[in-house]
Design an enzyme around this catalytic site. Structure first.
Site, PDB file in Angstrom:
ATOM      1  N   LYS A 154       0.818  -1.216   0.000  1.00 14.50           N
ATOM      2  CA  LYS A 154       0.000   0.000   0.000  1.00 14.50           C
ATOM      3  C   LYS A 154       0.858   1.275   0.000  1.00 14.50           C
ATOM      4  O   LYS A 154       0.573   2.212  -0.741  1.00 14.50           O
ATOM      5  CB  LYS A 154      -0.928  -0.029   1.218  1.00 14.50           C
ATOM      6  CG  LYS A 154      -1.901   1.113   1.322  1.00 14.50           C
ATOM      7  CD  LYS A 154      -3.040   0.746   2.256  1.00 14.50           C
ATOM      8  CE  LYS A 154      -2.568   0.386   3.639  1.00 14.50           C
ATOM      9  NZ  LYS A 154      -2.522   1.533   4.567  1.00 14.50           N
TER      10      LYS A 154
ATOM     11  N   ARG B  90     -10.265   4.609  10.118  1.00 13.53           N
ATOM     12  CA  ARG B  90      -9.972   3.297  10.657  1.00 13.53           C
ATOM     13  C   ARG B  90     -11.217   2.674  11.301  1.00 13.53           C
ATOM     14  O   ARG B  90     -11.255   1.481  11.546  1.00 13.53           O
ATOM     15  CB  ARG B  90      -8.874   3.431  11.726  1.00 13.53           C
ATOM     16  CG  ARG B  90      -7.702   2.528  11.498  1.00 13.53           C
ATOM     17  CD  ARG B  90      -6.678   2.694  12.592  1.00 13.53           C
ATOM     18  NE  ARG B  90      -5.452   3.308  12.129  1.00 13.53           N
ATOM     19  CZ  ARG B  90      -4.560   2.698  11.355  1.00 13.53           C
ATOM     20  NH1 ARG B  90      -4.756   1.472  10.942  1.00 13.53           N
ATOM     21  NH2 ARG B  90      -3.471   3.309  10.967  1.00 13.53           N
TER      22      ARG B  90
ATOM     23  N   ARG C  97      11.598 -11.732   3.964  1.00 16.49           N
ATOM     24  CA  ARG C  97      12.281 -10.453   3.950  1.00 16.49           C
ATOM     25  C   ARG C  97      13.559 -10.482   4.802  1.00 16.49           C
ATOM     26  O   ARG C  97      13.556 -10.985   5.922  1.00 16.49           O
ATOM     27  CB  ARG C  97      11.329  -9.379   4.473  1.00 16.49           C
ATOM     28  CG  ARG C  97      11.717  -7.986   4.111  1.00 16.49           C
ATOM     29  CD  ARG C  97      10.520  -7.106   4.038  1.00 16.49           C
ATOM     30  NE  ARG C  97       9.886  -6.918   5.344  1.00 16.49           N
ATOM     31  CZ  ARG C  97       8.958  -6.002   5.569  1.00 16.49           C
ATOM     32  NH1 ARG C  97       8.553  -5.215   4.591  1.00 16.49           N
ATOM     33  NH2 ARG C  97       8.412  -5.884   6.758  1.00 16.49           N
TER      34      ARG C  97
ATOM     35  N   ARG D 299      13.476  -9.613  10.630  1.00 15.41           N
ATOM     36  CA  ARG D 299      12.872  -8.877  11.759  1.00 15.41           C
ATOM     37  C   ARG D 299      11.950  -9.797  12.552  1.00 15.41           C
ATOM     38  O   ARG D 299      11.265 -10.621  11.961  1.00 15.41           O
ATOM     39  CB  ARG D 299      12.024  -7.722  11.220  1.00 15.41           C
ATOM     40  CG  ARG D 299      12.833  -6.518  10.827  1.00 15.41           C
ATOM     41  CD  ARG D 299      11.887  -5.368  10.551  1.00 15.41           C
ATOM     42  NE  ARG D 299      12.596  -4.314   9.841  1.00 15.41           N
ATOM     43  CZ  ARG D 299      12.096  -3.603   8.853  1.00 15.41           C
ATOM     44  NH1 ARG D 299      10.860  -3.817   8.447  1.00 15.41           N
ATOM     45  NH2 ARG D 299      12.797  -2.663   8.275  1.00 15.41           N
TER      46      ARG D 299
ATOM     47  N   ARG E 106      -0.941 -10.368  12.524  1.00 18.75           N
ATOM     48  CA  ARG E 106      -1.195  -9.003  12.036  1.00 18.75           C
ATOM     49  C   ARG E 106      -2.312  -8.998  11.005  1.00 18.75           C
ATOM     50  O   ARG E 106      -3.132  -8.070  10.955  1.00 18.75           O
ATOM     51  CB  ARG E 106       0.075  -8.418  11.428  1.00 18.75           C
ATOM     52  CG  ARG E 106       0.946  -7.700  12.454  1.00 18.75           C
ATOM     53  CD  ARG E 106       2.401  -7.765  12.098  1.00 18.75           C
ATOM     54  NE  ARG E 106       2.758  -6.968  10.933  1.00 18.75           N
ATOM     55  CZ  ARG E 106       3.839  -7.192  10.188  1.00 18.75           C
ATOM     56  NH1 ARG E 106       4.636  -8.197  10.456  1.00 18.75           N
ATOM     57  NH2 ARG E 106       4.110  -6.418   9.158  1.00 18.75           N
TER      58      ARG E 106
END
Ligand SMILES: [Zn+2]
Length: 211
Positions: free
Chosen positions: A13, A88, A122, A155, A166
């Site tokens: 995004k 939100r 990642r 991470r 998440r």
């Protein structure tokens, strides 16, 4: 063009908002930036925000709406904008309806498995912050940064379990908004599982070319 961008973590995004902002000549406006900006100013609202954010609390809807409203009245936003991270909640969406006519809500969709694959592969350089991907963009030497030779690591946020968590939080939070804008016929689903270039092609088809 007044746009809202919705999308789960890993949908790209932020990158896409940057590309659309440049191509369509409209600013990208995030609540994070608004809060940071307000905190720097010594206004009453700014002081309040600084205190709330400093405590680690969520900024209440009413205050958030006031700040967004102020931001959207700035000259650079009069011809359109991309809202990122706002609204939100349904009360925020309803408040926004009270003072702005949104043209479209771009809803980036991507399968959970694809997000997990994207984010869990990642690798980040501990030294310079350069980002790699184990499959899609591997470093020349495994575990070593191409740019600076620093060590690469994953991470803690990028483990499969943490990503799945998440995604679930995002879904719960966003589902009511998606339903809200679908009902208003403003929602535009865009498949963002391929490259940013492919996704931009879809966006142009859906929104039309920039004026
Ligand atoms: Zn590096």
């Amino acid at each position: 063009m007044k746009l809202i961008f919705l999308g789960p973590p890993g949908a790209g995004k932020g990158t896409l908002a940057g590309l659309v902002s440049k191509e369509y000549g409209i600013p990208q406006i995030s609540t994070g930036d608004i809060f940071r900006d307000a905190s720097k100013r010594e206004t009453e609202l700014g002081k309040k925000v600084k205190e709330i954010v400093g405590r680690g609390d969520l900024v209440p809807d009413e205050l958030t709406v006031s700040l967004v409203r102020e931001r959207l009245a700035q000259p650079d936003a009069l011809g359109g904008y991309i809202l990122d991270g706002f609204p939100r909640t349904i009360p925020q969406a309803e408040a926004l309806d009270g003072f702005q006519g949104i043209d479209a809500v771009v809803n980036f969709t991507i399968r959970d498995e694809a997000v997990i694959e994207r984010l869990s592969g990642r690798l980040v350089c501990r030294n310079c912050g350069a980002i790699y991907h184990i499959k899609n963009m591997p470093p020349k030497v495994p575990g070593v940064c191409d740019v600076c030779g620093g060590p690469l690591y994953t991470r803690p946020d990028d483990t499969r379990e943490s990503i799945a968590n998440r995604l679930e939080v995002y879904r719960k939070q966003t589902e009511p908004l998606i339903a809200y804008y679908r009902k208003k016929k403003l929602l535009r689903d865009i498949d963002s599982s391929k490259s940013p270039g492919d996704t931009m092609g879809q966006i142009r088809r859906v929104l039309g070319k920039p004026a």
